[in-house]
Design a protein around this motif. Structure first.
Motif, short mmCIF file in Angstrom:
data_model
loop_
_atom_site.label_atom_id
_atom_site.label_comp_id
_atom_site.label_asym_id
_atom_site.label_seq_id
_atom_site.Cartn_x
_atom_site.Cartn_y
_atom_site.Cartn_z
N GLY A 278 0.78 -1.24 0.00
CA GLY A 278 0.00 0.00 0.00
C GLY A 278 0.80 1.28 0.00
N ALA A 279 2.14 1.20 0.07
CA ALA A 279 2.95 2.43 0.00
C ALA A 279 2.83 3.03 -1.40
CB ALA A 279 4.40 2.14 0.34
N GLU A 280 2.98 4.35 -1.47
CA GLU A 280 2.88 5.07 -2.74
C GLU A 280 4.22 5.69 -3.07
OE1 GLU A 280 0.24 8.69 -4.78
OE2 GLU A 280 -0.09 8.11 -2.69
N PHE A 281 4.79 5.32 -4.23
CA PHE A 281 6.07 5.88 -4.65
C PHE A 281 5.82 7.02 -5.63
CE2 PHE A 281 7.39 1.85 -2.94
CZ PHE A 281 8.60 2.17 -2.35
N VAL A 282 6.46 8.17 -5.35
CA VAL A 282 6.23 9.38 -6.13
C VAL A 282 7.57 10.03 -6.44
CG1 VAL A 282 3.96 9.76 -5.08
CG2 VAL A 282 6.00 10.85 -4.09
N SER A 283 7.54 11.00 -7.35
CA SER A 283 8.78 11.72 -7.68
C SER A 283 9.03 12.87 -6.72
CB SER A 283 8.71 12.26 -9.11
OG SER A 283 7.59 13.13 -9.26
N ASP A 284 7.97 13.37 -6.06
CA ASP A 284 8.12 14.52 -5.15
C ASP A 284 7.17 14.35 -3.97
OD1 ASP A 284 8.56 16.93 -3.93
OD2 ASP A 284 7.63 18.16 -5.48
N VAL A 285 7.74 14.17 -2.79
CA VAL A 285 6.95 13.95 -1.58
C VAL A 285 6.45 15.26 -0.97
CG1 VAL A 285 7.17 13.21 0.85
CG2 VAL A 285 7.93 11.71 -0.98
N GLU A 286 7.10 16.38 -1.29
CA GLU A 286 6.89 17.62 -0.54
C GLU A 286 5.42 18.03 -0.42
OE1 GLU A 286 8.50 22.23 -0.42
OE2 GLU A 286 9.66 20.67 -1.44
N PRO A 287 4.59 17.96 -1.47
CA PRO A 287 3.19 18.35 -1.28
C PRO A 287 2.47 17.49 -0.24
CG PRO A 287 3.74 18.24 -3.62
CD PRO A 287 4.88 17.64 -2.88
N TYR A 288 2.75 16.20 -0.24
CA TYR A 288 2.12 15.30 0.73
C TYR A 288 2.63 15.56 2.14
CZ TYR A 288 0.81 12.76 -3.51
OH TYR A 288 0.29 12.42 -4.73
N GLU A 289 3.93 15.87 2.21
CA GLU A 289 4.53 16.16 3.51
C GLU A 289 3.91 17.41 4.12
OE1 GLU A 289 8.17 18.74 3.88
OE2 GLU A 289 9.03 16.73 3.85
N HIS A 290 3.76 18.47 3.31
CA HIS A 290 3.12 19.69 3.81
C HIS A 290 1.68 19.40 4.23
CE1 HIS A 290 5.99 22.83 1.78
NE2 HIS A 290 6.54 22.18 2.80
N MET A 291 0.98 18.63 3.44
CA MET A 291 -0.40 18.27 3.76
C MET A 291 -0.48 17.61 5.14
SD MET A 291 -2.92 15.57 1.79
CE MET A 291 -1.99 14.13 2.38
N LYS A 292 0.38 16.65 5.35
CA LYS A 292 0.32 15.90 6.61
C LYS A 292 0.84 16.72 7.79
CE LYS A 292 2.01 12.65 9.66
NZ LYS A 292 3.25 12.51 10.45
N LEU A 293 2.00 17.37 7.62
CA LEU A 293 2.58 18.14 8.71
C LEU A 293 1.64 19.26 9.15
CD1 LEU A 293 6.35 18.58 7.80
CD2 LEU A 293 5.45 17.55 9.88
N ARG A 294 1.03 19.93 8.19
CA ARG A 294 0.24 21.11 8.52
C ARG A 294 -1.18 20.76 8.93
NH1 ARG A 294 2.48 25.93 4.48
NH2 ARG A 294 4.66 25.66 5.07
N LEU A 295 -1.79 19.78 8.24
CA LEU A 295 -3.17 19.43 8.58
C LEU A 295 -3.24 18.50 9.77
CD1 LEU A 295 -4.72 18.98 5.02
CD2 LEU A 295 -5.21 20.81 6.65
N LEU A 296 -2.54 17.36 9.70
CA LEU A 296 -2.62 16.40 10.80
C LEU A 296 -1.78 16.86 11.99
CD1 LEU A 296 -2.60 12.56 10.72
CD2 LEU A 296 -1.19 13.76 12.36
N ASN A 297 -0.47 17.03 11.78
CA ASN A 297 0.41 17.31 12.92
C ASN A 297 0.14 18.69 13.52
OD1 ASN A 297 2.68 15.56 10.97
ND2 ASN A 297 2.07 14.81 12.96
N GLY A 298 -0.11 19.68 12.68
CA GLY A 298 -0.42 21.00 13.21
C GLY A 298 -1.70 21.00 14.02
N SER A 299 -2.73 20.31 13.51
CA SER A 299 -3.99 20.20 14.26
C SER A 299 -3.79 19.39 15.53
CB SER A 299 -5.05 19.53 13.38
OG SER A 299 -5.33 20.30 12.24
N HIS A 300 -3.01 18.33 15.44
CA HIS A 300 -2.76 17.47 16.60
C HIS A 300 -2.10 18.25 17.73
CE1 HIS A 300 -2.48 12.78 16.69
NE2 HIS A 300 -3.59 13.23 17.21
N SER A 301 -1.07 19.03 17.40
CA SER A 301 -0.39 19.80 18.43
C SER A 301 -1.32 20.86 19.02
CB SER A 301 0.86 20.46 17.85
OG SER A 301 1.88 19.49 17.63
#
Length: 494
Positions: A278-301
């Motif tokens: 189920g892992a997803e291999f991409v050429s650029d992770v940065e958009p997904y990283e920002h999505m997760k860090l800012r939406l999930l982790n930012g909300s979590h904190s």
């Protein structure tokens, strides 16, 4: 004495318990993982366990850089442990066997370096948390004054830190003519592959410029985004899972059904077929990283600091309060989403809806206190990057500022009822000293904390929009408390 989960006991498990679909004796190790905590065992180790029946060369040797607790729990179990996936519908149990061995680095430095130097090891992965990279969270550069960095530069063959172990192992492989392994960070760092490459290259150049150049040019550092909520295991969890297994498991891990892993496909010595799990291999992770860090982790904190101050023990308890739900929905929709730039096909609305449901999951006892740990390392990635983007557009930061202010209130070490808070943070004493010097005055407290350059950099303390918004929110937390402050913000934004 109760029976213990281990390799010999797998056949005695109840039939409903999922167990490894491979013969462990035929598995060889191709990965060393630094930081064998609960998250790794609920995420990357599970993906690997899933693909081992078809790809048995990718077993894991895990290492703890500090505590022997995980080794002591898993060694009598031959490395096997239980994954508990909990939801409103119930609990599903699965035994994981991908970790063949756990090494405690301080007890076995040479052993770990020897394993990392083995040609069969082709990936070294990490979940050592943000603080484990010995870097400056505000700049992403190596912290050359970090005590472990100072130690390792003078004792490079007897390292303490993750950078020290990786660079020494790469030096040995280079000297022996063995190709370098891939370094794969799975921690919440911005552009984690590039950040870790920068940190390791700088550390190596301080030791030997040629070694630094070799690492910079010859070692691959794929960026990744990992997403799964993993609360701390409790004694109640152990007892419940033990009854279901019919035997004891000293350290099962608890998690949610949702899991995501996005990886840049840059592995020069090969990799497991994690996409089959189920892992997803991409050429650029940065958009997904920002999505997760800012939406999930930012909300979590934000939920963790405000929820703790409001007297809520878990995230689910906090999200049972409708005002906090509306706060987080507004934070995600109004302040975070405009800063994201996702590739075609990414469904942000669905991701945000799923996040709210994940946060509400009552089966996950994810403590606000646990999420609140190490805030000085997390704040720059989880909230302050979004703040900078919003300020650059002259856009409002009311909810983001409240999250930052809640962290400031939390690190004083006393809650709203003047009960002590056990603040776990690399800067805990420094934060406490600054809070004590502020003597309960929110404006003085904010000004003193803004002065921590490693967190806020030079730009944010000089921006009156930022400092005014945070100071105002902090004053309201002191005056009205977290619950009333959240309620007033929600009412004002309706």
């Amino acid at each position: 004495m109760a029976k213990r989960l281990n390799g010999a006991a797998l056949d005695d498990l109840p039939t409903q318990i999922v167990r490894p679909g491979y013969d462990r004796s035929k598995v060889t190790s191709g990965i060393v993982h630094l930081g064998v905590g609960a998250f790794h065992r609920a995420h990357q180790a599970v993906y690997t366990d899933t693909v081992l029946p078809r790809h048995p060369r990718w077993g894991i040797v895990a290492a703890s850089l500090r505590s022997p607790d995980t080794r002591d729990a898993l060694e009598p179990q031959d490395g096997f442990y239980t994954l508990s996936v909990r939801s409103r519908e119930g609990e599903a149990l699965r035994v994981i066997g991908s970790i063949a061995r756990v090494i405690v680095a301080p007890e076995a430095i040479e052993d770990l370096l020897g394993v990392m130097s083995d040609p069969r090891i082709r990936i070294v992965s990490l979940t050592v948390t943000e603080k484990g990279y010995c870097h400056d969270p505000a700049t992403g550069e190596l912290n050359e004054t970090h005590p472990d960095v100072i130690h390792d530069l003078s004792n490079s063959t007897r390292p303490r830190s993750a950078p020290g172990f990786i660079v020494e192992a790469l030096r040995r492989r280079r000297s022996a003519g063995v190709p370098p392994f891939t370094v794969m960070s799975c921690d919440n760092l911005p552009s984690n592959g590039r950040t870790v490459k920068r940190v390791l290259t700088r550390y190596a150049k301080l030791l030997d410029p040629d070694l630094g150049a070799f690492i910079e040019n010859e070692v691959s550092f794929p960026s990744t985004m990992v997403d799964r909520i993993v609360p701390a295991t409790t004694d109640e969890d152990r007892a419940r899972i033990g009854r279901a297994l019919g035997m004891d498991d000293a350290w099962p891990v608890i998690t949610e059904p949702f899991t995501q892993w996005v990886i840049e496909d840059d592995f020069r010595q090969g990799r497991p077929a994690w996409e089959e799990a189920g892992a997803e291999f991409v050429s650029d992770v940065e958009p997904y990283e920002h999505m997760k860090l800012r939406l999930l982790n930012g909300s979590h904190s934000t939920l963790a600091y405000l929820g703790y101050l409001a007297g809520y023990e878990t995230v689910a308890d906090t999200m049972a309060d409708s005002a906090f739900v509306r706060l987080i929905e507004g934070l995600m929709d109004e302040e975070v989403t405009p800063t994201l730039h996702m590739p075609p096909g990414a469904n942000l609305d669905a991701y945000k809806r799923a996040l709210v449901e994940r946060f509400k999951n009552p089966a996950l006892k994810h403590r606000t206190w646990q999420i609140a740990m190490d805030g000085s390392q997390k704040l720059p990635q989880r909230l302050l990057g979004t703040v900078r983007d919003r300020l650059s557009k002259n856009a409002s930061i009311d909810r983001l500022a409240l999250g930052v202010a809640a962290w400031m209130r939390y690190v004083t070490g006393f809650d709203e009822k003047h009960a002590p808070i056990d603040v776990r943070d690399p800067m805990a004493q420094r934060l406490r000293n600054l809070a004590d010097a502020a003597e309960g005055d929110p404006e003085r407290l904010a000004q003193k904390l803004f002065g921590i350059r490693e967190i806020f950099g030079d730009d944010l303390p000089a921006d009156p929009c930022f400092t005014h918004s945070v100071t105002t929110a902090l004053a309201r937390l002191y005056m009205d408390g977290a619950r009333h402050t959240v309620g007033k913000l929600i009412s004002a934004s309706s």
